[in-house]
Design a protein around this motif. Structure first.
Motif, PDB file in Angstrom:
ATOM      1  N   ILE A   1      39.118  50.708  44.122  1.00  0.00           N
ATOM      2  CA  ILE A   1      38.735  49.298  44.274  1.00  0.00           C
ATOM      3  C   ILE A   1      39.571  48.479  43.298  1.00  0.00           C
ATOM      4  CG2 ILE A   1      36.833  47.644  44.342  1.00  0.00           C
ATOM      5  CD1 ILE A   1      34.859  49.951  44.249  1.00  0.00           C
ATOM      6  N   GLU A   2      40.393  47.581  43.836  1.00  0.00           N
ATOM      7  CA  GLU A   2      41.211  46.713  42.984  1.00  0.00           C
ATOM      8  C   GLU A   2      40.405  45.447  42.715  1.00  0.00           C
ATOM      9  OE1 GLU A   2      45.375  48.483  44.826  1.00  0.00           O
ATOM     10  OE2 GLU A   2      44.238  46.986  45.929  1.00  0.00           O
ATOM     11  N   LEU A   3      39.739  45.418  41.560  1.00  0.00           N
ATOM     12  CA  LEU A   3      38.728  44.388  41.279  1.00  0.00           C
ATOM     13  C   LEU A   3      39.297  42.993  41.124  1.00  0.00           C
ATOM     14  CD1 LEU A   3      36.569  46.016  38.440  1.00  0.00           C
ATOM     15  CD2 LEU A   3      36.359  46.304  40.912  1.00  0.00           C
ATOM     16  N   SER A   4      40.465  42.908  40.522  1.00  0.00           N
ATOM     17  CA  SER A   4      41.016  41.592  40.173  1.00  0.00           C
ATOM     18  C   SER A   4      42.508  41.735  39.956  1.00  0.00           C
ATOM     19  CB  SER A   4      40.355  41.100  38.866  1.00  0.00           C
ATOM     20  OG  SER A   4      41.144  40.084  38.266  1.00  0.00           O
ATOM     21  N   ASN A   5      43.281  40.744  40.421  1.00  0.00           N
ATOM     22  CA  ASN A   5      44.725  40.766  40.133  1.00  0.00           C
ATOM     23  C   ASN A   5      45.089  39.710  39.088  1.00  0.00           C
ATOM     24  OD1 ASN A   5      44.634  38.424  41.603  1.00  0.00           O
ATOM     25  ND2 ASN A   5      46.321  38.948  42.994  1.00  0.00           N
ATOM     26  N   HIS A   6      44.072  39.184  38.374  1.00  0.00           N
ATOM     27  CA  HIS A   6      44.372  38.335  37.221  1.00  0.00           C
ATOM     28  C   HIS A   6      44.815  39.236  36.081  1.00  0.00           C
ATOM     29  CE1 HIS A   6      42.541  34.484  38.623  1.00  0.00           C
ATOM     30  NE2 HIS A   6      41.863  35.312  39.401  1.00  0.00           N
ATOM     31  N   CYS A   7      45.776  38.761  35.284  1.00  0.00           N
ATOM     32  CA  CYS A   7      46.219  39.573  34.155  1.00  0.00           C
ATOM     33  C   CYS A   7      46.732  38.687  33.043  1.00  0.00           C
ATOM     34  CB  CYS A   7      47.308  40.552  34.596  1.00  0.00           C
ATOM     35  SG  CYS A   7      47.630  41.787  33.315  1.00  0.00           S
TER      36      CYS A   7
ATOM     37  N   ARG B   1      45.687  34.563  43.317  1.00  0.00           N
ATOM     38  CA  ARG B   1      44.852  35.408  42.449  1.00  0.00           C
ATOM     39  C   ARG B   1      43.453  35.522  43.036  1.00  0.00           C
ATOM     40  NH1 ARG B   1      48.188  37.741  38.289  1.00  0.00           N
ATOM     41  NH2 ARG B   1      49.893  36.288  38.056  1.00  0.00           N
ATOM     42  N   TYR B   2      42.835  36.682  42.843  1.00  0.00           N
ATOM     43  CA  TYR B   2      41.458  36.878  43.297  1.00  0.00           C
ATOM     44  C   TYR B   2      40.702  37.719  42.283  1.00  0.00           C
ATOM     45  CZ  TYR B   2      42.385  41.766  44.382  1.00  0.00           C
ATOM     46  OH  TYR B   2      42.696  43.096  44.257  1.00  0.00           O
ATOM     47  N   ARG B   3      39.419  37.622  42.343  1.00  0.00           N
ATOM     48  CA  ARG B   3      38.552  38.480  41.519  1.00  0.00           C
ATOM     49  C   ARG B   3      37.315  38.775  42.355  1.00  0.00           C
ATOM     50  NH1 ARG B   3      37.962  35.091  37.565  1.00  0.00           N
ATOM     51  NH2 ARG B   3      39.758  35.846  36.414  1.00  0.00           N
ATOM     52  N   LEU B   4      37.012  40.039  42.595  1.00  0.00           N
ATOM     53  CA  LEU B   4      35.820  40.368  43.385  1.00  0.00           C
ATOM     54  C   LEU B   4      34.566  40.063  42.559  1.00  0.00           C
ATOM     55  CD1 LEU B   4      36.734  43.870  44.951  1.00  0.00           C
ATOM     56  CD2 LEU B   4      37.265  41.586  45.823  1.00  0.00           C
ATOM     57  N   ASP B   5      33.517  39.600  43.220  1.00  0.00           N
ATOM     58  CA  ASP B   5      32.271  39.406  42.479  1.00  0.00           C
ATOM     59  C   ASP B   5      31.424  40.685  42.563  1.00  0.00           C
ATOM     60  OD1 ASP B   5      30.923  39.407  44.908  1.00  0.00           O
ATOM     61  OD2 ASP B   5      30.825  37.219  45.034  1.00  0.00           O
ATOM     62  N   ARG B   6      30.314  40.649  41.847  1.00  0.00           N
ATOM     63  CA  ARG B   6      29.468  41.844  41.739  1.00  0.00           C
ATOM     64  C   ARG B   6      29.075  42.394  43.115  1.00  0.00           C
ATOM     65  NH1 ARG B   6      25.065  43.980  38.358  1.00  0.00           N
ATOM     66  NH2 ARG B   6      23.371  44.544  39.753  1.00  0.00           N
ATOM     67  N   GLU B   7      28.653  41.489  44.006  1.00  0.00           N
ATOM     68  CA  GLU B   7      28.208  41.947  45.329  1.00  0.00           C
ATOM     69  C   GLU B   7      29.351  42.591  46.103  1.00  0.00           C
ATOM     70  OE1 GLU B   7      25.137  42.399  46.293  1.00  0.00           O
ATOM     71  OE2 GLU B   7      24.775  41.659  44.251  1.00  0.00           O
ATOM     72  N   GLN B   8      30.539  41.999  46.020  1.00  0.00           N
ATOM     73  CA  GLN B   8      31.692  42.574  46.730  1.00  0.00           C
ATOM     74  C   GLN B   8      32.039  43.965  46.183  1.00  0.00           C
ATOM     75  OE1 GLN B   8      34.219  39.081  45.930  1.00  0.00           O
ATOM     76  NE2 GLN B   8      34.820  39.166  48.086  1.00  0.00           N
TER      77      GLN B   8
END
Ligand code: 5AD
Ligand code: FES
Length: 361
Positions: A55-61, A79-86
């Motif tokens: 699972i690639e949670l976030s591409n922020h760096c 850029r994206y960041r998955l939330d807890r539910e996702q």
């Protein structure tokens, strides 16, 4: 004529012998190396292939690694960041597909709050019987401890190259702390994680002996997991553009080829017989037809099918033309299964700790 001596299982691998094997080009000699690695793999971790749902949670760096397509300075990247539910949804998908390990990976993203992450780890562990691997970059010891206490089993952080000069050229430090990933790996082990690391093969400025030392360091650190793949230039990065680098004798430069990758996979298996070694996505990217299979036949015993939602994973573009970028989680599963069965291997039924064990030692 081969320049290497015949390889025995558990061969005495020294800087000189590893370097000679890395430079070997004789097809018969290499076939022998690959066979030795395959036998060592079977004897130590068996014929089962471990599937780890990625699972690639976030591409922020916040970092600026000179080779990486999701580095902070890639301004035109979505850029994206998955939330807890996702994230919980992805974990459920992984479990439904039969994966016994969930790997949560991201750029070094400070907005992934340590306490929220701990809550997610705890929730996944309460819902599913899975092992959890984290790959979230360089964080504090307190955070590593918190996540371990929440139930995380393993941590991956590649040291990328054991050569300090090359490391420093391609990894600008954060202003307030030095980057020492080997020290981090040792801390992670003390905290009780299974630890994983690895390197890229054919980085500009990487010499044969540097790469041989990387393999010796895998053994010295007694790694539980080791991921290696070819360096794939990303045109929108400083290293890909040639803006940074170091001058070396062209005869010393390791090529970033498919064959070099197999040599390193095989030598890594011989150096670390019990380790979990993936046939990586980078390898599948340079040979989309057979890269994964050939990795599995030359020392590897793990694959990491992606379960990130398709609309996000296209933005996790650490290098161009990444394999499995448009396939759904289900399509990747079916594809991997077909490839594993075609090799006469089978999917593992347990959690696959080091040495093919299903529980921690
Ligand atoms: N080519 C190949 N591998 C890369 N990685 C990052 N950027 C690249 C690239 N351009 C690898 C690094 C990192 C892992 C997640 O992906 O080794 O640790
Ligand atoms: Fe993802 Fe083949 S493994 S499409």
């Amino acid at each position: 004529m081969p320049s290497t001596t015949p390889i025995a299982d558990g061969a005495d691998l020294t800087l000189a012998t590893i370097t000679a094997w890395l430079r070997e080009t004789d097809a018969a000699a290499l076939a022998e190396l690959f066979d030795a690695a395959d036998r060592t793999r079977r004897r130590n971790v068996g014929d089962e292939v471990q599937l780890r749902g990625l699972i690639e949670l976030s591409n922020h760096c916040r970092r600026q690694c000179a080779y990486c397509g999701i580095a902070r300075d890639r301004k035109d990247l979505t850029r994206y960041r998955l939330d807890r539910e996702q994230i919980l949804e992805c974990a459920a998908t992984a479990k439904r597909l039969g994966y016994q390990t969930v790997v949560m990976q991201a750029g070094e993203d400070p907005a992934i709050r340590a306490d929220e992450m701990a809550g997610i780890i705890r929730e996944i562990k309460s819902r599913h019987d899975v092992a959890i691997t984290l790959s979230l970059g360089e964080r504090n010891d307190d955070e590593f401890q918190l996540w371990r206490d929440a139930g995380a089993d393993r941590y991956l952080i590649r040291f990328e190259t054991s050569d300090h000069d090359l490391y420093d050229i391609i990894h600008p430090s954060l202003p307030y702390r030095l980057s020492d990933r080997v020290a981090i790996l040792k801390r992670l082990r003390e905290i009780g994680y299974e630890i994983g690391s690895g390197v890229m093969i054919g980085l500009p400025g990487q010499r044969w002996e540097d790469l041989a030392r990387d393999i010796l360091l895998f053994r010295e650190l007694d790694l539980d997991m080791i991921g290696v793949g070819p360096y794939l230039p990303h045109p929108d990065t400083p290293l890909g553009r040639g803006d940074v680098g170091r001058e070396i004798d062209p005869d010393e430069q390791v090529p970033n080829t498919e064959e070099m990758t197999y040599k390193v996979v095989a030598l890594t298996r011989l150096a670390c017989p019990e380790a979990n070694i993936p046939s990586t996505t980078a390898l599948a990217t340079i040979n989309k037809g057979l890269g994964r299979e050939l990795g599995l036949m030359r020392g590897a015993n793990v694959v990491m099918p992606n379960v990130t939602p398709s609309d996000c994973r296209i933005h996790y573009e650490i290098y161009p033309a990444k394999a499995c970028i448009t396939e759904s989680a289900e399509a990747c599963f079916a594809c991997m299964l077909g490839r594993i069965h075609a090799l006469g291997r089978r999917v593992a039924t347990g959690k696959g700790y080091r040495g093919g064990r299903n529980t921690r030692n």
